[in-house]
Motif scaffolding. Structure first.
Motif, PDB file in Angstrom:
ATOM      1  N   SER A 147      53.239  11.579  11.656  1.00  0.00           N
ATOM      2  CA  SER A 147      54.924  11.124  11.875  1.00  0.00           C
ATOM      3  C   SER A 147      55.595  12.544  12.151  1.00  0.00           C
ATOM      4  N   TYR A 148      55.072  13.589  11.552  1.00  0.00           N
ATOM      5  CA  TYR A 148      55.896  14.815  11.755  1.00  0.00           C
ATOM      6  C   TYR A 148      54.991  15.792  11.743  1.00  0.00           C
ATOM      7  N   PRO A 149      54.237  16.148  12.814  1.00  0.00           N
ATOM      8  CA  PRO A 149      53.086  17.019  13.139  1.00  0.00           C
ATOM      9  C   PRO A 149      53.584  18.456  13.071  1.00  0.00           C
ATOM     10  N   LYS A 150      54.710  18.633  13.360  1.00  0.00           N
ATOM     11  CA  LYS A 150      55.212  20.215  13.656  1.00  0.00           C
ATOM     12  C   LYS A 150      56.184  20.364  12.250  1.00  0.00           C
ATOM     13  N   SER A 151      56.306  19.519  11.428  1.00  0.00           N
ATOM     14  CA  SER A 151      56.846  19.709  10.136  1.00  0.00           C
ATOM     15  C   SER A 151      56.154  20.799   9.400  1.00  0.00           C
ATOM     16  N   LEU A 152      56.856  21.597   8.289  1.00  0.00           N
ATOM     17  CA  LEU A 152      56.324  22.853   7.682  1.00  0.00           C
ATOM     18  C   LEU A 152      55.161  22.157   6.766  1.00  0.00           C
ATOM     19  N   VAL A 153      55.347  20.995   5.936  1.00  0.00           N
ATOM     20  CA  VAL A 153      54.298  20.244   5.163  1.00  0.00           C
ATOM     21  C   VAL A 153      53.171  20.082   6.270  1.00  0.00           C
ATOM     22  N   SER A 154      53.101  19.668   7.455  1.00  0.00           N
ATOM     23  CA  SER A 154      51.955  19.641   8.249  1.00  0.00           C
ATOM     24  C   SER A 154      51.275  20.786   8.639  1.00  0.00           C
ATOM     25  N   ARG A 155      51.973  21.826   8.624  1.00  0.00           N
ATOM     26  CA  ARG A 155      51.309  23.228   8.824  1.00  0.00           C
ATOM     27  C   ARG A 155      50.840  23.714   7.405  1.00  0.00           C
ATOM     28  N   GLN A 156      51.420  23.119   6.510  1.00  0.00           N
ATOM     29  CA  GLN A 156      50.517  23.750   5.024  1.00  0.00           C
ATOM     30  C   GLN A 156      49.405  23.039   4.604  1.00  0.00           C
ATOM     31  N   LEU A 157      49.462  21.762   5.296  1.00  0.00           N
ATOM     32  CA  LEU A 157      48.135  20.934   4.844  1.00  0.00           C
ATOM     33  C   LEU A 157      47.090  21.460   5.841  1.00  0.00           C
ATOM     34  N   ASN A 158      47.514  22.027   7.170  1.00  0.00           N
ATOM     35  CA  ASN A 158      46.664  22.419   8.004  1.00  0.00           C
ATOM     36  C   ASN A 158      45.860  23.614   7.702  1.00  0.00           C
ATOM     37  N   GLU A 159      46.638  24.465   6.910  1.00  0.00           N
ATOM     38  CA  GLU A 159      46.185  25.791   6.321  1.00  0.00           C
ATOM     39  C   GLU A 159      45.238  25.360   5.378  1.00  0.00           C
ATOM     40  N   ILE A 160      45.360  24.400   4.548  1.00  0.00           N
ATOM     41  CA  ILE A 160      44.441  24.047   3.158  1.00  0.00           C
ATOM     42  C   ILE A 160      43.278  23.586   3.743  1.00  0.00           C
ATOM     43  N   ALA A 161      43.268  22.937   5.043  1.00  0.00           N
ATOM     44  CA  ALA A 161      41.985  22.193   5.538  1.00  0.00           C
ATOM     45  C   ALA A 161      41.219  23.388   6.146  1.00  0.00           C
ATOM     46  N   HIS A 162      41.878  24.384   6.821  1.00  0.00           N
ATOM     47  CA  HIS A 162      40.766  25.457   7.364  1.00  0.00           C
ATOM     48  C   HIS A 162      40.443  26.275   6.067  1.00  0.00           C
ATOM     49  N   LYS A 163      41.189  26.345   5.094  1.00  0.00           N
ATOM     50  CA  LYS A 163      40.707  27.242   3.982  1.00  0.00           C
ATOM     51  C   LYS A 163      39.392  26.689   3.263  1.00  0.00           C
ATOM     52  N   LEU A 164      39.563  25.207   3.379  1.00  0.00           N
ATOM     53  CA  LEU A 164      38.733  24.380   2.619  1.00  0.00           C
ATOM     54  C   LEU A 164      37.223  24.466   3.296  1.00  0.00           C
ATOM     55  N   MET A 165      37.510  24.556   4.637  1.00  0.00           N
ATOM     56  CA  MET A 165      36.138  24.922   5.582  1.00  0.00           C
ATOM     57  C   MET A 165      35.459  26.389   5.756  1.00  0.00           C
ATOM     58  N   GLN A 166      36.276  27.123   5.115  1.00  0.00           N
ATOM     59  CA  GLN A 166      35.751  28.674   4.776  1.00  0.00           C
ATOM     60  C   GLN A 166      34.834  28.863   3.746  1.00  0.00           C
ATOM     61  N   VAL A 167      33.507  28.217   3.879  1.00  0.00           N
ATOM     62  CA  VAL A 167      32.729  28.041   2.673  1.00  0.00           C
ATOM     63  C   VAL A 167      31.435  28.917   3.099  1.00  0.00           C
ATOM     64  N   ASP A 168      30.741  29.597   1.866  1.00  0.00           N
ATOM     65  CA  ASP A 168      29.475  30.243   2.308  1.00  0.00           C
ATOM     66  C   ASP A 168      28.289  29.118   2.529  1.00  0.00           C
ATOM     67  N   GLN A 169      27.293  29.647   2.880  1.00  0.00           N
ATOM     68  CA  GLN A 169      26.189  29.034   3.369  1.00  0.00           C
ATOM     69  C   GLN A 169      25.555  28.359   2.006  1.00  0.00           C
TER      70      GLN A 169
ATOM     71  N   SER B 206      39.553  15.997  10.576  1.00  0.00           N
ATOM     72  CA  SER B 206      38.947  15.245  11.776  1.00  0.00           C
ATOM     73  C   SER B 206      39.510  15.936  13.030  1.00  0.00           C
ATOM     74  N   LYS B 207      40.875  16.311  12.817  1.00  0.00           N
ATOM     75  CA  LYS B 207      41.513  17.296  14.147  1.00  0.00           C
ATOM     76  C   LYS B 207      40.627  18.424  14.471  1.00  0.00           C
ATOM     77  N   MET B 208      40.001  18.945  13.329  1.00  0.00           N
ATOM     78  CA  MET B 208      39.079  20.164  13.380  1.00  0.00           C
ATOM     79  C   MET B 208      37.835  19.704  13.988  1.00  0.00           C
ATOM     80  N   GLY B 209      37.215  18.622  14.105  1.00  0.00           N
ATOM     81  CA  GLY B 209      36.200  18.307  14.690  1.00  0.00           C
ATOM     82  C   GLY B 209      35.178  17.707  13.822  1.00  0.00           C
TER      83      GLY B 209
END
Length: 302
Positions: free
Chosen positions: A258-280, A61-64
């Motif tokens: 709760s902890y937006p700058k924590s390591l676990v939040s950054r890792q989930l953010n990376e997973i979300a971006h990788k999930l959206m890197q899909v081919d057409q 959602s944060k990614m739009g």
């Protein structure tokens, strides 16, 4: 003057035609667009599957993206607990009480919406064909308001869980480094592969002690699935153990809030971006929520 008036009318008519053509084209695209349905599942309970679902949804959602979570864990529905919100209605109210799909949508944080499946999912099996078609048409409205629907299933390889997994376009399989969790994850991959070898299964390792352990678990499962089942798992990422997750659960708040700058939040953010890197091609294969429920109905009535 007459010639000028005729010319002006011709120009106006041409502009109207262009506008109408553009409008019809846009409506056609919207009609054809279908949301991605992603099932988040696990071979074993207690691996943090629902936590991954909720925080992944918030990241997307944060990614739009417009995101809806369907809580389809029949035994331990926990989405509302993690959000700290009690839904007024469930899918059962769409079946029995003539509610629309929008009536039962609950508002979560950051514009994420969620639906409590409740006993409505089990009730689908007992519906008459016309009732089932009416339900599917109601649910299909979500395709117009969501880009991604995350289906949080129960754990294990029961018939209900496997039906949800097989009905989805994509699967996120969550495991931990515990040997029992790894074996149960493998069992789920095996069960799915026997029914549909072409399913896209993406692997997330949760609660690993360190990066080395997480990568080792991903590699072991990936190699075993390919060698013995002929299935290629996609390595989506990992989330290391973090006490902030436990603290956030106690506060009934997703950890990325709760902890937006924590390591676990950054890792989930990376997973979300990788999930959206899909081919057409992956996007084109999406059958949307209507296709998901139709498949689910067919599997349950097979």
């Amino acid at each position: 003057m007459s010639d000028q008036a005729d010319k002006l009318r011709e120009i106006i008519n041409d502009l109207k035609k262009q506008q109408l053509t553009k409008q019809l084209s846009t409506e056609n695209v919207l009609e054809k667009r279908k949301c991605r349905v992603i099932t988040v599942t696990s071979g074993k309970g207690g691996v943090g599957k629902t936590n991954i679902s909720v925080n992944l949804a918030l990241n997307l959602s944060k990614m739009g993206y417009r995101v809806v979570i369907l809580d389809a864990d029949l035994g331990l529905a926990n989405i509302d607990i993690l959000f700290g919100i009690s839904p007024h209605y469930t899918l059962l109210d769409v079946i029995n009480n003539n509610k629309t799909i929008f009536d039962i949508l609950s508002d979560g944080p950051m514009n994420v919406k969620f639906i409590s499946g409740g006993s409505g999912i089990e009730e689908m099996v007992h519906l008459e064909k016309w009732q089932l078609e009416a339900l599917i048409e109601k649910v299909a409205s979500l395709d117009k308001v969501a880009d991604i629907i995350i289906v949080d299933t129960g754990a294990g390889i029961s018939e209900n869980v496997i039906s949800f997994v097989l009905a989805a376009d994509e699967i996120i399989l969550v495991t931990t480094p515990e040997p029992t969790s790894i074996m149960d994850a493998y069992a789920l991959v095996k069960t799915v592969s026997l029914k549909d070898r072409d399913k896209i299964i993406q692997l997330v390792v949760n609660r690993a002690d360190n990066e080395k352990e997480a990568i080792s678990v991903m590699n072991k499962l990936t190699l075993a699935a390919e060698a013995f089942l002929g299935v290629k798992l996609k390595q989506l990422g990992y989330v290391l153990y973090d006490t902030n997750v436990v603290k956030a659960v106690k506060r009934q708040e997703p950890f990325i809030l709760s902890y937006p700058k924590s390591l676990v939040s950054r890792q989930l953010n990376e997973i979300a971006h990788k999930l959206m890197q899909v081919d057409q091609n992956s996007m084109k294969r999406s059958s949307g929520i209507k296709g998901f429920f139709r498949k689910l109905a067919n599997l349950n009535n097979a």
